[in-house]
Design an enzyme around this catalytic site. Structure first.
Site, PDB file in Angstrom:
ATOM      1  CE  LYS A 183      10.880  -6.279   6.000  1.00 34.37           C
ATOM      2  NZ  LYS A 183       9.627  -5.702   6.519  1.00 34.37           N
ATOM      3  N   GLY A 221      14.369  -4.845   4.355  1.00 34.44           N
ATOM      4  CA  GLY A 221      13.937  -5.598   3.169  1.00 34.44           C
ATOM      5  C   GLY A 221      14.848  -5.287   1.994  1.00 34.44           C
ATOM      6  CD  GLU A 259       0.900 -12.389  -5.085  1.00 34.70           C
ATOM      7  OE1 GLU A 259       0.342 -11.574  -5.865  1.00 34.70           O
ATOM      8  OE2 GLU A 259       0.573 -12.526  -3.909  1.00 34.70           O
ATOM      9  CB  CYS A 293      -3.035  -9.443  -4.128  1.00 30.99           C
ATOM     10  SG  CYS A 293      -2.631 -11.124  -3.681  1.00 30.99           S
ATOM     11  CD  GLU A 392      -3.450  -4.155  -4.890  1.00 28.56           C
ATOM     12  OE1 GLU A 392      -2.324  -3.666  -4.694  1.00 28.56           O
ATOM     13  OE2 GLU A 392      -3.671  -5.374  -4.898  1.00 28.56           O
TER      14      GLU A 392
END
Ligand code: NAD
Length: 489
Positions: A183, A221, A259, A293, A392
């Site tokens: 997905k 998902g 992750e 990332c 982030e």
């Protein structure tokens, strides 16, 4: 035949390329805002069929036990991608906004080549380990440990390095004997959909073994995470979504690989070449507009040389102009969407509200009226407590933070909810290695070493995730362990 010949991509379900139950959705070039074409928009019935097909292919065919077939199929996929590499390059630049130069590495050719590692690992793997005879509790027993596929893998992926992340899941999952429902992110549907075409038309991968379900609906998902027919969810994306995936997977106790995000630190020790280190730090945060990332977005420098460090980083980043990713010299392309550009801009506004200053950049480039561009930006004048130093941002934004010696630098690096990556620059290799050893992060670069490789495991500590992708560790994420004890009387 050309890939996506009619400008419309399809789902791959049970070996067939099909349209989506929810129609289609536009895929947009982030550098120009032009609509490239249409992607199939799957609905929940499509996802249900995909999971059913993957389950049947695992339970009712010889896929999971036929290593020779799997190795051949993974190599066929690699070879088909190599044959179409120039088409894939153009498509990746257009769909992802990826700078052309990065398609020679992690944006395309790297992950294609890494399929070899997955196939070779399966071919040479010690599937059964003989532990020999023993007499536990006085009963003579021959013991062996067998590794076998986990089952149906739900792979959920983001948009930033889509080939890398799709293939780093697909390659080892298939080579290990699993079946997969992929997905991908709705922002980069074509990069995933072409895999469906290549698999259907250029490989012997049996129906149902790989299913590719593009959709604008994130709930598809969540279906993968919840469905009892799925044995493992392999997720890459934001920490917030990872938390939700983990919670959804809890009801069926399925294996979860995550992750997630990062806020990695680049430590410059006081014996380092400051100019070289700060230039590298500035350059690396501009690559793919900072949408990685593991990019080191906190530059931690000796307090006595703080102003000098800020000026060097700003000199480098100020000279990198965001622009057309299809040009060979472009380092910094667009971010993926208007939503992401606005999110980055809101962090830049926050930096000023928190008392920071821009040493360069700070907004949208005036010479790019179309496309989702952000100027490379250096933020100074803040500590590691600032939100822009903790959260982030996922844009070409570097926050420079002062340290008072090695212990303080390590403390700052580790003072983060994340632990994905880190960099240490110092003239004394032993001292730099000692600092690197104290970082709570899954990958560490010392003086410019490169940890990105097929045989190197990648993943995070703390809220950057759990498990490892790539390397032998990444292959073994997709295996169960069975201990067999046979009475030897
Ligand atoms: P996201 O986490 O929202 O989406 C990643 C994938 O998860 C997509 O395929 C999405 O459709 C799917 N998804 C969304 N909600 C879901 C749910 N509840 N259950 C299961 N799957 C779900 O990431 P994004 O929208 O692509 O980006 C948002 C932020 O994530 C970025 O700004 C960035 O900070 C971060 N990000 C991190 C990485 C990374 O590699 N660590 C990559 C891309 C984005």
């Amino acid at each position: 035949m050309a890939l996506l010949a009619d400008g419309v991509s399809r789902l791959l379900i049970d070996g067939k390329l099909t349209s989506g139950g929810a129609g289609g959705f536009a895929t947009v070039n982030p550098a120009t805002e032009e609509v490239l074409g249409e992607a199939a928009n799957a609905d929940t019935a499509d996802m249900d069929r995909a999971i059913g097909a993957a389950r049947r292919a695992f339970d009712e065919t010889g896929w999971s036990t036929n290593t020779e077939l799997r190795v051949r199929c993974v190599r066929q996929l690699r070879d088909a991608m190599r044959e179409h590499v120039e088409e894939l390059r153009d498509l990746t630049i257009a769909d992802v906004g990826a700078p052309r130069m990065l398609t020679a590495g992690a944006q395309l050719e790297g992950p294609i080549n890494d399929l070899s590692f997955a196939a070779d690992t399966a071919e040479n793997y010690e599937w059964t380990q003989d532990l020999g005879l023993a007499s536990p509790m006085g009963i003579p027993t021959r013991r062996s440990v067998v590794r076998e596929a986990v089952g149906v893998v739900g792979a959920i992926t983001p948009w930033n390095f889509p080939h890398q992340i799709n293939l780093a899941k697909l390659g080892p999952a298939l080579a290990a004997g699993n079946t997969v429902v992929l997905k991908p992110a709705p922002d980069t549907p074509w990069v995933a959909a072409v895999l469906g075409e290549l698999i259907a038309e250029h490989t012997d991968i049996p129906p149902g073994v790989v299913n590719i379900v593009t959709s604008t609906d994130h709930a598809l998902g969540a279906m993968l995470a919840k469905d009892p027919r799925v044995d493992l969810v392999s997720f890459t994306g934001s920490t917030a979504t990872g938390r939700s995936v983990m919670a959804d997977a809890a009801a069926t106790i399925k294996k979860v690989f995550l992750e997630l995000g990062g806020k990695s630190a680049f430590l410059v020790l006081d014996d380092a070449d400051l100019a070289a280190a700060c230039s590298v730090a500035g350059f690396s945060v501009c690559l793919h507009a900072g949408q990685g990332c593991a990019i080191t977005t906190r530059l931690v420098v000796p307090r006595a040389r703080y102003d000098e460090a800020v000026a060097i980083a700003a000199g480098t980043m100020g000279s990198i102009k965001p622009g057309d990713p299809s040009k060979p010299g472009t380092i910094c392309g667009p971010v993926i969407s208007a939503r992401q550009r606005d999110r980055v801009q809101s962090y830049l506004d926050l930096a000023i509200a928190e008392g920071g200053e821009f040493a360069c950049g700070g907004g949208r480039p005036a010479d790019q009226p179309a496309g989702f561009f952000i100027e490379p930006t250096v933020i100074s004048g803040l500590t590691n407590e600032a939100r822009v130093a903790r959260e982030e941002i996922f844009g070409p934004v570097l926050t420079v933070i002062p340290h008072d010696g090695d212990d303080d630098a390590v403390r700052i690096a580790n003072d983060s909810p994340y632990g994905l990556s880190g960099t240490v620059y110092g003239a004394d290799p032993e001292r730099a290695a000692g600092v690197a050893a104290r970082l709570r992060a899954g990958t560490v670069n010392v003086n410019g070493g490169v940890w990105y490789a097929a045989d190197m495991p990648f993943g995070g500590y703390k809220q950057s995730g759990n498990g490892r992708e790539m390397g032998i560790a990444g292959f073994e994420e997709y295996l169960e362990i069975k201990a067999i004890a046979t009475a030897a009387n």
